[in-house]
Design an enzyme around this catalytic site. Structure first.
Site, PDB file in Angstrom:
ATOM      1  N   SER A 141       0.848  -1.190   0.000  1.00  0.00           N
ATOM      2  CA  SER A 141       0.000   0.000   0.000  1.00  0.00           C
ATOM      3  C   SER A 141       0.880   1.235   0.000  1.00  0.00           C
ATOM      4  CB  SER A 141      -0.871   0.007   1.261  1.00  0.00           C
ATOM      5  OG  SER A 141      -1.545   1.246   1.418  1.00  0.00           O
ATOM      6  N   TYR A 154      -1.123  -0.449  10.560  1.00  0.00           N
ATOM      7  CA  TYR A 154      -1.294  -0.757   9.140  1.00  0.00           C
ATOM      8  C   TYR A 154      -0.076  -0.268   8.343  1.00  0.00           C
ATOM      9  CZ  TYR A 154      -3.316  -0.992   4.476  1.00  0.00           C
ATOM     10  OH  TYR A 154      -3.552  -1.269   3.153  1.00  0.00           O
TER      11      TYR A 154
END
Length: 183
Positions: A141, A154
């Site tokens: 990501s 995350y």
């Protein structure tokens, strides 16, 4: 769009979003597809498109023994994959001030980082021995490139994944395997 020469694909996180779209594209090109995820109904719906070419697996991607068993079953039935896409992942808020959020961080690291290595490992020897090689794809990501408030767990898991994939790419240099990072 899935390349036409890819005939054997393993996709984790195949029950929704990007994974589901990739699985659908692979099925549409005629590939044999291992559908890995936790939502049985979504996986069964995908497998119903080509039941003779698809199998459904529901392991926790961070569970080494479960992933090795799924990989062994898949390869016994359909051979060595050309493409393994480690797409399974979780996201969510995280605040270091709350001790209970440390468990959230641990779980994100287990799935988003360790889960990728656990997904690739059972296929590596067979793919390296294959004359055509193959591709390993890790779905990271843009969050792995910069920390964001409230998303430390995350971001850390995806940053670790990016570094892991860079290392794996270097380790496999000179073999018939390629390693790709999607952010």
């Amino acid at each position: 769009c899935m390349p036409r020469h890819v005939g054997n694909v393993v996709i984790t996180g195949a029950c929704g979003g990007l994974g589901q779209a990739l699985a659908g594209a692979a099925i549409a090109t005629g590939a044999r597809v291992a559908l890995v995820g936790l939502n049985r109904a979504a996986l069964d719906a995908l497998a119903a498109r080509a039941p003779e070419r698809c199998r459904v697996y529901q392991p926790d991607v961070s569970n080494v023994a479960a992933m090795q068993a799924a990989a062994a079953d898949w390869m016994a039935a359909h051979g060595t994959p050309d493409l393994v896409i480690a797409n399974a992942g979780v996201a969510g808020g995280f605040d270091t001030v709350h001790s209970s959020d440390l468990a959230v961080m641990r779980r994100m690291l287990e799935i988003n980082l360790l889960g990728v290595a656990t997904t690739f490992q059972p296929f590596l020897a067979a793919m390296r021995a294959s004359p055509t090689g193959g591709a390993l794809v890790g779905v990271a990501s843009v969050a792995g490139w910069r920390g964001m408030p409230g998303n430390g767990a995350y971001c850390a898991s995806k940053a670790g994944l990016i570094a892991y994939l860079q290392s794996l790419r270097a380790e496999l240099r000179g073999t018939p395997l390629t390693v790709h990072t999607v952010s």
